[in-house]
Scaffold this motif. Structure first.
Motif, PDB file in Angstrom:
ATOM      1  N   PHE A 114       0.787  -1.306  -0.091  1.00 48.73           N
ATOM      2  CA  PHE A 114      -0.334  -0.038   0.201  1.00 48.73           C
ATOM      3  C   PHE A 114       0.985   1.192   0.185  1.00 48.73           C
ATOM      4  CE2 PHE A 114      -2.312  -3.238   2.261  1.00 48.73           C
ATOM      5  CZ  PHE A 114      -3.477  -3.125   1.830  1.00 48.73           C
ATOM      6  N   TYR A 115       0.466   2.349  -0.612  1.00 49.88           N
ATOM      7  CA  TYR A 115       1.153   3.735  -0.484  1.00 49.88           C
ATOM      8  C   TYR A 115       0.282   4.584   0.485  1.00 49.88           C
ATOM      9  CZ  TYR A 115       3.083   8.355  -1.435  1.00 49.88           C
ATOM     10  OH  TYR A 115       3.809   9.282  -1.343  1.00 49.88           O
ATOM     11  N   ASN A 116       0.989   5.209   1.443  1.00 51.60           N
ATOM     12  CA  ASN A 116       0.142   6.094   2.369  1.00 51.60           C
ATOM     13  C   ASN A 116       0.589   7.573   1.833  1.00 51.60           C
ATOM     14  OD1 ASN A 116      -0.314   7.720   4.695  1.00 51.60           O
ATOM     15  ND2 ASN A 116      -1.033   5.752   5.540  1.00 51.60           N
ATOM     16  N   ALA A 117      -0.402   8.246   1.394  1.00 53.77           N
ATOM     17  CA  ALA A 117      -0.035   9.612   0.932  1.00 53.77           C
ATOM     18  C   ALA A 117       0.263  10.329   1.880  1.00 53.77           C
ATOM     19  CB  ALA A 117      -1.378  10.077  -0.126  1.00 53.77           C
ATOM     20  N   ARG A 118      -0.371  10.464   3.094  1.00 49.56           N
ATOM     21  CA  ARG A 118       0.022  11.080   4.165  1.00 49.56           C
ATOM     22  C   ARG A 118       1.388  10.936   4.846  1.00 49.56           C
ATOM     23  NH1 ARG A 118      -0.420  11.327   9.793  1.00 49.56           N
ATOM     24  NH2 ARG A 118      -1.056   8.988  10.062  1.00 49.56           N
ATOM     25  N   VAL A 170      -8.214  -1.291  -2.029  1.00 48.68           N
ATOM     26  CA  VAL A 170      -8.313   0.373  -1.879  1.00 48.68           C
ATOM     27  C   VAL A 170      -9.233   0.439  -2.837  1.00 48.68           C
ATOM     28  CG1 VAL A 170      -7.167   2.361  -2.181  1.00 48.68           C
ATOM     29  CG2 VAL A 170      -5.784   0.346  -1.593  1.00 48.68           C
ATOM     30  N   ASP A 171     -10.220   1.193  -1.797  1.00 46.26           N
ATOM     31  CA  ASP A 171     -11.463   1.544  -2.243  1.00 46.26           C
ATOM     32  C   ASP A 171     -11.502   2.925  -3.167  1.00 46.26           C
ATOM     33  OD1 ASP A 171     -14.418   1.616  -2.916  1.00 46.26           O
ATOM     34  OD2 ASP A 171     -14.839   1.497  -0.847  1.00 46.26           O
ATOM     35  N   ASP A 172     -12.565   3.412  -3.830  1.00 48.39           N
ATOM     36  CA  ASP A 172     -12.316   4.345  -4.877  1.00 48.39           C
ATOM     37  C   ASP A 172     -12.177   5.635  -3.905  1.00 48.39           C
ATOM     38  OD1 ASP A 172     -12.886   2.475  -7.009  1.00 48.39           O
ATOM     39  OD2 ASP A 172     -15.307   2.957  -6.901  1.00 48.39           O
ATOM     40  N   ASP A 173     -12.609   5.778  -2.690  1.00 44.31           N
ATOM     41  CA  ASP A 173     -12.372   6.917  -2.075  1.00 44.31           C
ATOM     42  C   ASP A 173     -10.957   6.830  -1.563  1.00 44.31           C
ATOM     43  OD1 ASP A 173     -12.737   5.273   0.033  1.00 44.31           O
ATOM     44  OD2 ASP A 173     -14.325   5.937   0.757  1.00 44.31           O
ATOM     45  N   GLY A 174     -10.019   5.931  -1.648  1.00 45.58           N
ATOM     46  CA  GLY A 174      -8.633   5.723  -1.238  1.00 45.58           C
ATOM     47  C   GLY A 174      -8.506   5.293   0.196  1.00 45.58           C
ATOM     48  N   SER A 175      -9.724   4.751   0.737  1.00 49.12           N
ATOM     49  CA  SER A 175      -9.381   3.870   2.073  1.00 49.12           C
ATOM     50  C   SER A 175      -8.866   2.556   1.786  1.00 49.12           C
ATOM     51  CB  SER A 175     -11.092   3.777   2.659  1.00 49.12           C
ATOM     52  OG  SER A 175     -11.770   3.583   1.877  1.00 49.12           O
TER      53      SER A 175
END
Length: 343
Positions: A114-118, A170-175
């Motif tokens: 996974f990539y965590n953008a935060r 990873v859902d379409d909302d990024g979760s």
């Protein structure tokens, strides 16, 4: 005349660069069940894997099961592509010695990244276990780069539960969600914490004993698939649908004729390719060869999906255009499939 020559040379140079980068102006062909060569001509070693897309680049991570692996190490392979067909080899993203005194036959399986953008970190989850599968935990390794330098961080049982086969969604909302098999209870879909370094909460526990779990969101419905607990041997993979990850989920149905045993494959991920002309959902499956694991193959096929139905067609050559999202089955007869795995 010279202008024309310069123009032709320029076009040729552009074409060469495009080929080198794995980009083509026309759809590319995928051959399910055949050897899948990387840019070196070697079979891709990314078994039980998952796909991470960053910009226009797809990264394929999976179990790197080369014949010449050091038996004291476990490896996670990494390949990159811009068309999902031509794959560039990277050095294994993770080379790991026994991290917790697990014993000679310790297990690292089904890596997902996974990539965590935060936090701008890449977080790799994998099934970590002892040789007798009594540990049943997830392991985590992290890196600041997509394709290399992953360092082992820790292991744990998500939500205190047993975890063997894992999947990612990873859902379409990024979760981001971890899918894991908890043999006493069933099939978990669990949301990751904000930093992705642990599991925050259980979204749903589906009381089905299934591994190789995968989820995709398509036209307002969630589709979950998985396989029965038959070890290396193939079985009829099944799917269910829900309007919410929390359920309720429909009854599970076969994705292919049950006698076909999913054409010898076991699910590992469903990959959605979205383009301006079409959205294609790809079933990613493994054709395991337990006695010659380095020769295990892949079954990737576009599924027929919509209105609560999901069907996996029999393996045929097919083309994929990642720019438009279009897929098309092109061969009239199926390619030769590898022999069915034996225990």
């Amino acid at each position: 005349m010279m202008r024309h020559l310069f123009a032709l040379c320029a076009l040729a140079a552009v074409g060469a660069l495009a080929c080198a980068a794995g980009v083509s102006a026309k759809p590319q062909t995928i051959h399910p069940g055949e050897l899948w060569p990387d840019d070196r001509g070697n079979h891709v070693q990314a078994h039980g894997g998952g796909i991470l897309k960053q910009g226009k680049t797809y990264y394929w991570f999976g179990e790197y099961r080369s014949r010449d692996n050091d038996p004291n190490l476990r490896y996670v392979g990494c390949y990159s592509s811009q068309d999902l067909v031509h794959w560039k080899f990277h050095e294994p993203a993770l080379k790991l010695a026994d991290p917790e005194n697990l014993g000679e036959r310790w297990v690292l399986e089904r890596p997902k990244v996974f990539y965590n953008a935060r936090t701008k970190m890449y977080i790799m989850y994998f099934h970590l276990d002892s040789g007798n599968y009594s540990l049943a935990r997830v392991g985590i390794a992290t890196s600041k780069k997509a394709d290399r330098d992953y360092k082992y961080l820790k292991s744990f049982r998500p939500l205190g539960q047993i975890s063997r086969d894992i999947g990612q969604f990873v859902d379409d909302d990024g979760s981001a969600y971890l899918i894991f098999e908890d043999r006493p209870n069933g099939f978990h879909i669990a949301r990751l914490s904000d930093d992705y370094l642990t599991v925050e909460r259980d979204v749903c526990l589906i009381p089905m004993h299934m591994e190789g779990g995968a989820v995709v969101h398509y036209q307002g419905l969630y589709y979950a698939i998985g396989s029965a607990l038959t070890g290396w041997n193939p079985n009829p993979n099944k799917y269910a649908t829900a309007t919410s990850l929390a359920g309720p989920w429909s009854e599970f149905k076969d994705i292919a004729p049950p006698e076909a045993n999913t054409y010898g494959a076991q699910s590992t991920m469903m990959l959605k390719v979205v383009g301006p002309k079409a959205t294609t959902v790809i079933f990613m499956g493994d054709l395991w060869k337990p006695k010659t694991q380095w020769d295990s193959r892949y079954l990737w096929m576009p599924v027929e999906i919509g209105d609560g139905k999901l069907t996996l067609p029999s393996p045929h050559d097919w083309t994929l255009d990642v720019k438009t999202g279009e897929a098309e089955i092109v061969s009239a007869t199926p390619p030769a499939a590898p022999a069915a795995p034996s225990p």
